[in-house]
Write a protein that holds these residues in place. Structure first.
Motif, mmCIF file in Angstrom:
data_model
loop_
_atom_site.group_PDB
_atom_site.id
_atom_site.type_symbol
_atom_site.label_atom_id
_atom_site.label_comp_id
_atom_site.label_asym_id
_atom_site.label_seq_id
_atom_site.Cartn_x
_atom_site.Cartn_y
_atom_site.Cartn_z
ATOM 1 N N TRP A 18 4.249 34.935 -1.225
ATOM 2 C CA TRP A 18 5.120 34.381 -2.274
ATOM 3 C C TRP A 18 4.300 34.143 -3.541
ATOM 4 O O TRP A 18 4.703 34.529 -4.639
ATOM 5 N N ILE A 19 3.136 33.522 -3.387
ATOM 6 C CA ILE A 19 2.277 33.228 -4.538
ATOM 7 C C ILE A 19 1.736 34.517 -5.149
ATOM 8 O O ILE A 19 1.733 34.683 -6.380
ATOM 9 N N CYS A 20 1.293 35.449 -4.315
ATOM 10 C CA CYS A 20 0.773 36.725 -4.823
ATOM 11 C C CYS A 20 1.846 37.498 -5.578
ATOM 12 O O CYS A 20 1.586 38.059 -6.650
ATOM 13 N N LEU A 21 3.060 37.522 -5.030
ATOM 14 C CA LEU A 21 4.160 38.228 -5.686
ATOM 15 C C LEU A 21 4.477 37.609 -7.039
ATOM 16 O O LEU A 21 4.750 38.315 -8.011
ATOM 17 N N TYR A 22 4.412 36.298 -7.110
ATOM 18 C CA TYR A 22 4.657 35.618 -8.382
ATOM 19 C C TYR A 22 3.630 36.030 -9.439
ATOM 20 O O TYR A 22 3.980 36.326 -10.576
ATOM 21 N N TYR A 23 2.363 36.064 -9.042
ATOM 22 C CA TYR A 23 1.322 36.441 -10.004
ATOM 23 C C TYR A 23 1.363 37.918 -10.360
ATOM 24 O O TYR A 23 1.189 38.293 -11.527
ATOM 25 N N ILE A 24 1.598 38.771 -9.379
ATOM 26 C CA ILE A 24 1.630 40.216 -9.648
ATOM 27 C C ILE A 24 2.796 40.585 -10.556
ATOM 28 O O ILE A 24 2.669 41.427 -11.443
ATOM 29 N N SER A 25 3.954 39.945 -10.340
ATOM 30 C CA SER A 25 5.131 40.263 -11.154
ATOM 31 C C SER A 25 5.162 39.483 -12.471
ATOM 32 O O SER A 25 6.128 39.592 -13.228
ATOM 33 N N GLN A 26 4.149 38.709 -12.739
ATOM 34 C CA GLN A 26 4.037 37.904 -13.965
ATOM 35 C C GLN A 26 5.222 36.962 -14.135
ATOM 36 O O GLN A 26 5.758 36.788 -15.229
ATOM 37 N N GLY A 27 5.658 36.366 -13.038
ATOM 38 C CA GLY A 27 6.708 35.354 -13.080
ATOM 39 C C GLY A 27 8.117 35.884 -12.911
ATOM 40 O O GLY A 27 9.060 35.096 -12.882
ATOM 41 N N ALA A 28 8.294 37.196 -12.821
ATOM 42 C CA ALA A 28 9.642 37.758 -12.686
ATOM 43 C C ALA A 28 10.168 37.641 -11.253
ATOM 44 O O ALA A 28 11.372 37.586 -11.039
ATOM 45 N N LEU A 29 9.290 37.635 -10.288
ATOM 46 C CA LEU A 29 9.679 37.542 -8.882
ATOM 47 C C LEU A 29 8.922 36.379 -8.262
ATOM 48 O O LEU A 29 7.933 35.932 -8.810
ATOM 49 N N PRO A 30 9.254 35.855 -7.178
ATOM 50 C CA PRO A 30 10.381 36.056 -6.285
ATOM 51 C C PRO A 30 11.667 35.402 -6.787
ATOM 52 O O PRO A 30 12.751 35.935 -6.574
ATOM 53 N N VAL A 31 11.605 34.239 -7.459
ATOM 54 C CA VAL A 31 12.811 33.614 -8.007
ATOM 55 C C VAL A 31 12.505 33.253 -9.455
ATOM 56 O O VAL A 31 11.835 32.261 -9.733
ATOM 57 N N GLN A 32 13.029 34.060 -10.366
ATOM 58 C CA GLN A 32 12.682 33.912 -11.783
ATOM 59 C C GLN A 32 13.089 32.554 -12.374
ATOM 60 O O GLN A 32 12.315 31.969 -13.128
ATOM 61 N N PRO A 33 14.268 32.002 -12.049
ATOM 62 C CA PRO A 33 14.626 30.710 -12.670
ATOM 63 C C PRO A 33 13.690 29.552 -12.301
ATOM 64 O O PRO A 33 13.612 28.573 -13.033
ATOM 65 N N LEU A 34 12.961 29.672 -11.206
ATOM 66 C CA LEU A 34 12.043 28.598 -10.821
ATOM 67 C C LEU A 34 10.795 28.565 -11.700
ATOM 68 O O LEU A 34 10.160 27.524 -11.831
ATOM 69 N N GLY A 35 10.449 29.681 -12.281
ATOM 70 C CA GLY A 35 9.269 29.743 -13.148
ATOM 71 C C GLY A 35 8.009 29.343 -12.397
ATOM 72 O O GLY A 35 7.703 29.854 -11.326
ATOM 73 N N GLY A 36 7.259 28.389 -12.932
ATOM 74 C CA GLY A 36 6.011 27.936 -12.337
ATOM 75 C C GLY A 36 6.186 27.223 -11.002
ATOM 76 O O GLY A 36 5.236 27.065 -10.240
#
Length: 93
Positions: free
Chosen positions: A54-72
């Motif tokens: 989950w954390i890796c996907l967030y960093y790789i997608s530059q915040g677009a994934l896994p849930v964009q409205p959650l942001g940070g």
């Protein structure tokens, strides 16, 4: 090396005292030593891996994934999932 009789008797006395103390506390050492079922271990490791992914996907997608409205907060969610897995390790035998 063979044990002397005094060492054997002292060892038996300490084992007996430990057993009496366990009985007083209502603790059954034999029941406690049962191994965990396979599904528990799979869920434990699965949660740790899902949290990491989950954390890796967030960093790789530059915040677009896994849930964009959650942001940070995606980082908090990922760590939360992983921490649940790590807390499950406290019962692992």
């Amino acid at each position: 090396m063979p044990e002397s009789r005094s060492r054997k008797s002292a060892k038996n006395r300490s084992d007996a005292a430990r057993g009496e103390r366990s009985a007083q506390l209502g603790y059954d050492a034999e029941a406690e030593a049962e191994p965990l079922p396979t599904w528990y271990k799979a869920i434990m490791f699965g949660l740790m891996i899902v949290g990491l992914l989950w954390i890796c996907l967030y960093y790789i997608s530059q915040g677009a994934l896994p849930v964009q409205p959650l942001g940070g907060w995606n980082i908090v969610v990922g760590f939360g999932i992983a921490i649940i897995g790590f807390l499950m390790t406290t019962r692992w035998r």
